[in-house]
Design an enzyme around this catalytic site. Structure first.
Site, mmCIF file in Angstrom:
data_model
loop_
_atom_site.group_PDB
_atom_site.id
_atom_site.type_symbol
_atom_site.label_atom_id
_atom_site.label_comp_id
_atom_site.label_asym_id
_atom_site.label_seq_id
_atom_site.Cartn_x
_atom_site.Cartn_y
_atom_site.Cartn_z
ATOM 1 N N HIS A 1 -2.483 -16.155 9.516
ATOM 2 C CA HIS A 1 -1.391 -15.181 9.514
ATOM 3 C C HIS A 1 -1.663 -13.982 10.422
ATOM 4 O O HIS A 1 -1.327 -12.852 10.085
ATOM 5 C CB HIS A 1 -1.081 -14.702 8.095
ATOM 6 C CG HIS A 1 -0.706 -15.817 7.161
ATOM 7 N ND1 HIS A 1 -1.620 -16.434 6.325
ATOM 8 C CD2 HIS A 1 0.459 -16.461 6.948
ATOM 9 C CE1 HIS A 1 -1.018 -17.380 5.638
ATOM 10 N NE2 HIS A 1 0.249 -17.432 6.002
ATOM 11 N N PRO B 1 0.796 -1.208 0.000
ATOM 12 C CA PRO B 1 0.000 0.000 0.000
ATOM 13 C C PRO B 1 0.842 1.278 0.000
ATOM 14 O O PRO B 1 1.914 1.328 0.568
ATOM 15 C CB PRO B 1 -0.778 -0.115 1.305
ATOM 16 C CG PRO B 1 0.125 -0.886 2.206
ATOM 17 C CD PRO B 1 0.892 -1.820 1.317
ATOM 18 N N GLU B 2 0.316 2.288 -0.689
ATOM 19 C CA GLU B 2 0.918 3.614 -0.678
ATOM 20 C C GLU B 2 -0.077 4.545 0.035
ATOM 21 O O GLU B 2 -1.019 4.086 0.663
ATOM 22 C CB GLU B 2 1.206 4.075 -2.119
ATOM 23 C CG GLU B 2 2.145 3.091 -2.846
ATOM 24 C CD GLU B 2 2.481 3.508 -4.273
ATOM 25 O OE1 GLU B 2 2.389 4.698 -4.587
ATOM 26 O OE2 GLU B 2 2.816 2.619 -5.072
#
Ligand SMILES: [Zn+2]
Length: 273
Positions: free
Chosen positions: A95, A5-6
């Site tokens: 996870h 992600p940005e």
């Protein structure tokens, strides 16, 4: 694709976390024993004041002068236990690297590839987090000044795209939005010493591509999800990133992919100069 992600993706996560977490107390923290998270247990017993963002970091100030700093890495995601199919025994529940027991909810941090980072610091003390401590201005704030951007870009002596990725000229721009902004501004990724006019075009394009993607809740290729498990809608609107071989929407030239500063870079060899 190791780019997300940005900023728009992290901002979309922030907008879903803030209303749920602000004012809530962290009753307990449970960590995956293999997760190398710094001092996150210290968050237990503290109240979350807000969830803010700087660049690609989520920052949650806590009462008592502490701050929870969160970075999603490549595959990190927050999910509330028991919502939207996220629960032990359900498909996809796996996870989990950290779990926060809150007053009225349980928040999990899931991260398949383990590049995500959580840590608790004294509020505002980012000395141990190098990228955050040297982060450039927020692109959508008034701190991102066109004149200063031009001067600092020239001072780096780097090609413009790798310069953007350092995070020091502007915060939160990664591979996707660098390619998109450079295409929109018609600036080549390898260009150096931009004129003030070209630098101003790029400054404006950075703001536009980020703001438009936030409107669409970010770009999802595979892993990025918001807190409600949904994908962002910006991928269908990408013009340059990941579009090698397709025609440039401005002039029809086939977009070219090269490696620049170690990163895959797609651009139009005709109109980006
Ligand atoms: Zn073109």
């Amino acid at each position: 694709m190791g780019s997300v992600p940005e900023l728009p993706e992290v901002e979309s996560v922030r907008r879903q976390l803030h209303p749920r977490l602000a004012g809530s107390r962290i009753r307990a923290v449970h960590l995956d024993p293999q997760a190398r998270f710094g001092a996150v247990e210290r968050a237990a017993g503290h109240r979350i004041e807000a969830v803010r963002r700087r660049g690609k970091y989520l920052l949650a100030p806590l009462d008592g002068g502490l701050e929870l700093v969160m970075h999603l890495g490549m595959t990190g995601a927050f999910r509330f236990r028991g919502e939207d199919g996220w629960a032990p025994g359900e498909a996809g529940f796996s996870h989990v690297r950290a779990t926060f027991e809150l007053d009225a909810a349980v928040l999990d941090f899931r991260d398949v590839r383990r590049f995500g980072r959580l840590t608790v610091v004294a509020a505002g003390d980012y000395a141990g987090i190098e990228t955050l401590s040297r982060l450039g201005p927020e692109p959508l704030s008034d701190d991102f000044d066109a004149a200063r951007f031009h001067v600092e870009l020239a001072r780096t002596r780097m090609a413009v795209k790798p310069a953007l990725l350092t995070q020091r000229l502007v915060a939160g721009v990664g591979n996707i939005y660098a390619d998109e902004a450079l295409w929109r501004a018609a600036v080549a990724p390898y260009a150096r010493r931009l004129s003030r006019g070209r630098s101003d075009r790029l400054h404006r394009a950075i703001r536009e591509v980020l703001a438009e993607s936030i409107e669409r809740e970010g770009t999802t290729f595979r892993d990025y999800r918001m807190v409600n498990g949904e994908s962002g809608r910006n991928a269908a609107h990408l013009v340059a990133y990941g579009q090698a071989g397709r025609p440039c929407p401005r002039d029809g030239t086939s977009l070219r992919k090269v490696v620049l500063g170690g990163r895959g870079t797609t651009y139009c060899p005709r109109c980006q100069r």
